[in-house]
Scaffold this motif. Structure first.
Motif, PDB file in Angstrom:
ATOM      1  N   TYR A  49       0.819  -1.213   0.000  1.00  0.00           N
ATOM      2  CA  TYR A  49       0.000   0.000   0.000  1.00  0.00           C
ATOM      3  C   TYR A  49       0.852   1.262   0.000  1.00  0.00           C
ATOM      4  O   TYR A  49       1.840   1.366   0.719  1.00  0.00           O
ATOM      5  CB  TYR A  49      -0.908   0.008   1.222  1.00  0.00           C
ATOM      6  CG  TYR A  49      -1.696   1.291   1.382  1.00  0.00           C
ATOM      7  CD1 TYR A  49      -2.703   1.626   0.497  1.00  0.00           C
ATOM      8  CD2 TYR A  49      -1.414   2.179   2.425  1.00  0.00           C
ATOM      9  CE1 TYR A  49      -3.434   2.803   0.629  1.00  0.00           C
ATOM     10  CE2 TYR A  49      -2.129   3.355   2.581  1.00  0.00           C
ATOM     11  CZ  TYR A  49      -3.139   3.666   1.681  1.00  0.00           C
ATOM     12  OH  TYR A  49      -3.837   4.833   1.819  1.00  0.00           O
ATOM     13  N   SER A  50       0.450   2.219  -0.834  1.00  0.00           N
ATOM     14  CA  SER A  50       1.095   3.528  -0.881  1.00  0.00           C
ATOM     15  C   SER A  50       0.014   4.605  -0.941  1.00  0.00           C
ATOM     16  O   SER A  50      -0.794   4.629  -1.873  1.00  0.00           O
ATOM     17  CB  SER A  50       2.007   3.640  -2.113  1.00  0.00           C
ATOM     18  OG  SER A  50       2.337   4.990  -2.371  1.00  0.00           O
ATOM     19  N   LYS A  51      -0.010   5.475   0.060  1.00  0.00           N
ATOM     20  CA  LYS A  51      -0.973   6.567   0.077  1.00  0.00           C
ATOM     21  C   LYS A  51      -0.785   7.463  -1.138  1.00  0.00           C
ATOM     22  O   LYS A  51      -1.755   7.946  -1.738  1.00  0.00           O
ATOM     23  CB  LYS A  51      -0.806   7.387   1.365  1.00  0.00           C
ATOM     24  CG  LYS A  51      -1.790   8.530   1.504  1.00  0.00           C
ATOM     25  CD  LYS A  51      -1.583   9.291   2.806  1.00  0.00           C
ATOM     26  CE  LYS A  51      -2.554  10.456   2.929  1.00  0.00           C
ATOM     27  NZ  LYS A  51      -2.346  11.211   4.192  1.00  0.00           N
ATOM     28  N   GLU A  52       0.476   7.679  -1.524  1.00  0.00           N
ATOM     29  CA  GLU A  52       0.773   8.532  -2.673  1.00  0.00           C
ATOM     30  C   GLU A  52       0.225   7.912  -3.958  1.00  0.00           C
ATOM     31  O   GLU A  52      -0.350   8.620  -4.799  1.00  0.00           O
ATOM     32  CB  GLU A  52       2.289   8.748  -2.801  1.00  0.00           C
ATOM     33  CG  GLU A  52       2.899   9.584  -1.689  1.00  0.00           C
ATOM     34  CD  GLU A  52       3.014   8.839  -0.361  1.00  0.00           C
ATOM     35  OE1 GLU A  52       2.982   7.571  -0.373  1.00  0.00           O
ATOM     36  OE2 GLU A  52       3.108   9.503   0.681  1.00  0.00           O
ATOM     37  N   ASN A  53       0.382   6.594  -4.129  1.00  0.00           N
ATOM     38  CA  ASN A  53      -0.141   5.937  -5.327  1.00  0.00           C
ATOM     39  C   ASN A  53      -1.662   6.013  -5.386  1.00  0.00           C
ATOM     40  O   ASN A  53      -2.247   6.207  -6.461  1.00  0.00           O
ATOM     41  CB  ASN A  53       0.292   4.467  -5.364  1.00  0.00           C
ATOM     42  CG  ASN A  53       1.759   4.301  -5.699  1.00  0.00           C
ATOM     43  OD1 ASN A  53       2.426   5.246  -6.125  1.00  0.00           O
ATOM     44  ND2 ASN A  53       2.277   3.103  -5.486  1.00  0.00           N
TER      45      ASN A  53
END
Length: 279
Positions: A49-53
């Motif tokens: 998981y990546s908040k930016e992605n």
């Protein structure tokens, strides 16, 4: 293993818009989706998981529709409990009955598949899985050597095995999916599926009669040259995980260059599955 659950709620959204959003989320690693009363939930393992992605993916839909979303960290066992509350048995073409371990068996169906997903994609409920299963039901798998790429729960390989396939290889780059495919094979008393964890580099250099690949457009385009190398002349390949426009034409063009000819395709909603044969 820990997971991230992102739950979307919509005031008003067209089905094709929701499908496009799901496709974009799949591109950044979300691998399981569950309908809710006001939208859907998407799941991804915590390490991926990546908040930016996520923020970047959502920017593409700015102004297209109104939505809110929440992000929750959950444990795998909690997700499975939630899944059990909502999973309903599925019937494919009045021939194949897909159920969970806690459902009653229905031996009147020609093929019965028991699935325990454990966060892996593929219970038959998604349109792409349904269409791939329809293709398998229509095909002659008896005695065939089959490759299942992006196998998820292993449901496609399991159905092909029940139709008499001689030997199957099921590959997924997600360890949860790999383990799920192994466990579901055992649940269905299937012993001729070899499950492997990895990507295209993991494909054994055997010659396959049939290849199943239900992934997404970009991964398919990257892996099609490898499929072409291991598919026998006259062999069939079934793709899904993409849309009719512009994706299908892109898949057709890539296959044509490698001697794999388009035969036909199925469509449910905006999702497509397609059949090709190698010259």
């Amino acid at each position: 293993m820990q997971y991230i659950q992102v739950t979307f709620s919509f005031t008003l959204i067209e089905e094709y818009q929701q499908d496009l959003l799901i496709s974009e989320l799949a591109e950044i690693g979300f691998n399981t989706f569950e309908d809710t009363e006001n939208g859907f939930s998407a799941f991804i393992d915590l390490d991926s998981y990546s908040k930016e992605n996520l923020t970047e993916a959502l920017l593409q839909f700015e102004g297209d529709f109104e939505y809110t979303y929440t992000v929750t960290e959950i444990a795998a066992e909690n997700w499975n409990e939630e899944w059990e509350k909502n999973f309903e048995p599925l019937i494919i073409d009045e021939t194949c009955y897909v159920r969970a371990t806690f459902h009653q068996s229905q031996p009147s169906y020609k093929y019965e598949i028991v699935i325990d997903p454990k966060m892996a994609f593929g219970t038959g409920h998604h349109q792409t899985t349904t269409m791939m299963m329809q293709y398998i039901l229509e095909s002659d798998a008896a005695g065939k050597h089959i490759l299942d790429m992006g196998c998820g729960t292993g449901i496609l390989a399991i159905l092909a095995a029940k139709k008499g396939a001689a030997e199957l290889v099921a590959i997924d780059n997600d360890e949860v999916c790999y383990l799920s495919a192994k466990e579901n094979s055992a649940l269905n008393d299937i012993h001729n599926i070899t499950a492997l964890c990895g990507g295209k580099e993991t494909i054994p250099t055997h010659a396959y009669d049939i290849i199943l690949a239900n992934i997404n457009r970009n991964i398919l385009l990257d892996q099609i040259p490898v499929y072409a190398k291991v598919l026998k002349s006259g062999g069939e390949i079934f793709f899904s995980g993409f849309y009719e426009s512009p994706d299908l034409q892109m898949i057709q063009d890539a296959c044509k260059q490698l001697g794999m000819n388009y035969i036909n395709h199925k469509k449910i909603g905006d999702w497509v599955a397609a059949r090709f044969i190698k010259a």
